[in-house]
Each structure stands twice: as structure tokens, then as C-alpha cells.
Design a protein around this motif. Structure first.
Motif: not given
Length: 436
Positions: A194-204, A264-274
Motif C-alpha cells: 500500500x502507498x498513499x491509500x493505493x493497493x499495488x499487487x506484487x505476488x504473481x 507491480x512492474x516486472x522489476x518490483x516483482x523480481x525484488x530479492x531475485x534476478x
């Protein structure tokens, strides 16, 4: 309870409503929408639906009750659980519908961006130290020169960007995948932030591989469910692989106007990885433009995203970026861009000795007997035609071609100069003018 799982410290589960750091109205509305959409009636059902522990869920239900949005059904639930049942009041249904009109999001409570940033630090790709044994173990199926591992090891352990370049067909993609396989530990991916009341889905599920968790015994739910914050999914370190289809728009937040939520964009989904950018130079956008987009993230470990409103905000950038190209770096980048890519590693074709090792290994795997006359013919007659330039893909190609010919002709697998010639003819197309 020890919160450490495979060297990564797990996100602790919230104990009270005040631990949540989310707007109360947002949390209350997600509970109402979830009850409305999922038809859950008891706190034991609502709790896993919104991924919060039972005490915190109970606080939210009590809050909605005091606002006359939820009421107790006045009966203990069937099945002898002795649980109180709840339902939405008319005002609660109206509020749920109103909230759904503003955002379709319901289910797992999002994790505030600031809280997620703390978890990113706990499981950072920069914390990984890979040994030579782990790397060679993951690359066991590849024959690689020792000096290549000398370069790769420190690059991966530094968690910084890597550019692999060199002629096609020498395993740049396989090496990228080997790097991924060498990272054996697990991390925690938020279902949504969550940022500024907006929801951003990450897990894919397409990007993330969830690790099976032991199911809690429902009779001891309160005692065991605090292992970690279940708003996260425990996963393998993610790998995002993009090729010629990569465009700059894929690196922006994706807004769904129907659900009124972001992905979430691809690079945020890849956080902690490659994040692997394969075939750099084959995209519609010039490589220089793609790398320019990565300059701030690569240098500052943070990325800047924008909401529909135009408001920009920072998210963590914690990804090992591997660029892979068949072009020479000087052809596609300026010096400033090259300076920002931390490690540049040339992946060349094998020398004759390694080529023969690969050839023998593939032949053994495929059940193809080696033949000295055929090999001499290959090395002394065929390879001089292409200036003795060897590539890693060629043994597999040639042996599979010979196998296909043997099967078609109905003869045992064998290697002869004549079969080498037929296989070779399929590996290269003759230069000729076709008359239309």
C-alpha cells in the motif's frame, strides 16, 4: 519463537491493530468487501481471508460492529466450533458496495510500503554469498572455463548488475539460469503493498514459486499461526526473464481501470531475485534507452514509479540485473551507460579441447557412440570452413541431427563422416541468391 527461515529473517506477524500502519478506514473497508465477496461468517474464516492473525481480525470486526456495519447473527456456528457468526448490516452492505466501486480490491490486507522496505533489507540480494561449489554445482551441466567462474562468482555475490556478451549459442541464457539455481534460499513476497491509500499487487504466481507451508492444525490455530506475517508468501528467489518483447512500459506500474488497483512492474516483482534481459539489442527500443531507464535503480538501489495521478514515489530496487547480448557492448552503449554496469563478462565459444569435452558429454547422454574417423573429419574438414570457430550449441545440434537421420534410416545410432556432413549441412544455410 525464532523467526529465521533459511537465513532470511521472516516478517513478524502483527499482534495488534496499531501495528498495522494502514489507514483504519481502508482496513475496515477491506474486511467489509471480503465478507461481502467471499461470504465468510466467523473470525476463524475472515482471518485467513484477509491474511491477518485472529486477534487483529477480531479488533477490526469489533470496530465495524461499533459502527453498525457488522452484526452478530446471534447464534453459534454449526459444526460445534462454538464460534460466533457475523454478517453485514444493511449499512454494511451499502458501505461494501460503495467501497467496491472505489476499488475492487479485497482479501489479503496490503503491507505498507515502509514496512515492506524493511523486509527487503532483511532478504536483500546483496546479502547473498555464493561459494564456488554452489556456482559449479548449479552449472554442472555446462562445461565452463575456470576463469569464467572466477569472474561470475564475485559478480553474483556483489548483487550488482552484470553484462554478459559474446557470440550467440554459447550458453549466456543457460549461465543466467545457473546463477538463479545457485541461490537456494527462500524469501518473502508481499501479496500486495500500500502507498498513499493505493493497493499495488506484487505476488504473481507466474513469476513467483511459492514454497509449500505446513498447514496449521485448526485446533491449535492461535498457538502456531504466528510463524510469520501471512500477508507475505514464502517463495524461491524470483527470476524474471525478458527478451525481445521487453519495452519501457513494462517497467511502469500497471493500472487496472476496472478494479482500480495497480500491479507491480516486472522489476518490483523480481525484488530479492534476478532480472534477466536476454537478447539485448533485439527490443523495439534501443538498448541505450533501456539501460538509461535502469541507471538510477542500479546506482541508488531505488526505483521511481508513478501513480495515475502523476504522483511519483520511491520503491526499493533490490534485483541482480543480468543483461545478455550478442552485440559488442561498444556497439550498443555509450561509455556512461557501460560505466554503470558493474561487471562485464565476455562469454566466448569454447576452445577445441572444451568443445570435444562437450561433444563427448552430449554423445554419452544421447547414447551416441563416438567415432574417431568422424571426429577427425569434423575437426579437420568441416570446422576450417568456418575458421575453426566453435560454439557450445553445436555438439547438441550435430548429435541430434545424426540421431534423427539414423532413426529415419532405421539404422543403429552411429557417427560417420557422411552423417557429419549431412548434419553440418543443416547447421548452416548456404549463401545463395534465390531467383523470384
Amino acid at each position: 519463537m525464532n523467526m529465521e527461515v533459511a537465513n532470511v529473517i521472516a516478517p513478524p506477524a502483527p499482534k495488534r491493530l496499531e501495528d498495522m500502519q494502514l489507514p483504519l478506514v481502508m482496513m475496515r473497508d477491506i474486511v467489509l468487501k471480503t465478507i461481502f465477496r467471499k461470504n465468510v461468517e466467523t473470525v476463524a474464516e475472515i482471518s485467513p481471508a484477509i491474511c491477518l492473525p485472529i486477534p487483529v481480525t477480531q479488533e477490526l470486526v469489533d470496530l465495524a460492529r461499533t459502527q453498525k456495519l457488522i452484526e452478530a447473527t446471534g447464534s453459534m456456528m454449526a459444526g460445534g466450533s462454538g464460534e460466533m457468526g457475523y454478517q453485514l448490516t444493511d449499512a454494511g452492505k451499502a458501505r461494501a458496495l460503495d467501497a467496491l466501486a472505489q476499488s475492487e480490491y479485497y482479501g489479503a490486507m496490503p503491507v505498507p510500503l515502509e514496512v515492506y522496505q524493511e523486509q527487503v533489507k532483511r532478504q536483500s540480494i546483496r546479502n547473498i554469498q555464493i561459494s564456488r561449489e554452489q556456482l559449479t554445482g548449479a552449472m554442472g551441466h555446462l562445461i565452463l572455463p575456470n576463469e569464467l567462474l572466477d569472474h561470475l562468482g564475485p559478480a553474483v555475490s556483489a548483487g550488482r548488475s552484470i553484462l554478459m556478451y559474446g557470440p550467440p549459442g554459447n550458453g549466456k541464457s543457460s549461465i543466467s539460469n545457473g546463477i538463479r539455481d545457485a541461490m537456494g534460499d527462500k524469501i518473502f513476497i508481499p501479496r500486495a503493498i500500500e502507498y498513499a491509500g493505493q493497493v499495488i499487487t506484487v505476488y504473481d504466481p507466474i513469476v513467483h514459486t511459492a514454497v509449500e507451508e505446513e498447514a496449521d492444525d485448526p485446533n491449535s490455530l492461535r498457538r502456531t499461526s504466528g510463524r510469520f506475517d501471512t500477508r507475505y508468501v514464502r517463495c524461491e528467489r524470483p527470476t524474471v526473464i525478458t527478451g525481445g518483447e521487453l519495452s519501457l512500459s513494462m517497467l511502469d506500474l500497471v493500472y487496472n481501470p476496472t478494479a482500480r488497483t495497480y500491479q507491480a512492474p516486472l522489476q518490483l516483482k523480481s525484488s530479492g531475485g534476478i532480472f534477466i534481459v536476454d537478447d539485448l539489442g533485439r527490443q523495439a527500443e534501443p538498448p541505450q534507452a533501456l539501460v538509461n531507464r535502469w541507471i538510477v535503480p542500479l546506482e541508488e538501489s531505488k526505483d521511481i514509479l508513478a501513480l495515475q495521478s502523476g504522483e511519483k514515489f520511491e520503491v526499493p530496487f533490490d534485483t541482480l540485473v543480468i543483461f545478455s547480448t550478442n552485440f559488442h557492448p561498444n556497439e550498443i552503449f555509450d561509455k556512461a551507460a557501460l560505466r554503470r554496469i558493474f561487471f562485464k563478462i565476455k562469454i566466448d565459444g569454447p576452445e577445441q579441447e572444451d568443445y570435444l569435452k562437450i561433444f563427448a558429454m552430449v554423445a554419452k547422454k544421447r547414447g551416441m557412440p563416438l567415432d574417431q574417423d568422424a571426429l577427425i573429419h569434423l575437426l579437420k574438414v568441416k570446422y576450417p570452413e568456418i575458421d575453426n570457430v566453435y560454439a557450445n550449441y553445436q555438439p547438441i545440434f550435430l548429435i541430434d541431427q545424426m540421431i534423427a537421420i539414423c532413426e529415419f534410416e532405421g539404422i543403429p545410432y552411429q557417427m560417420t563422416p557422411a552423417l557429419i556432413d549431412r548434419a553440418w549441412a543443416n547447421m548452416f544455410v548456404k549463401e545463395e541468391t534465390i531467383v523470384h
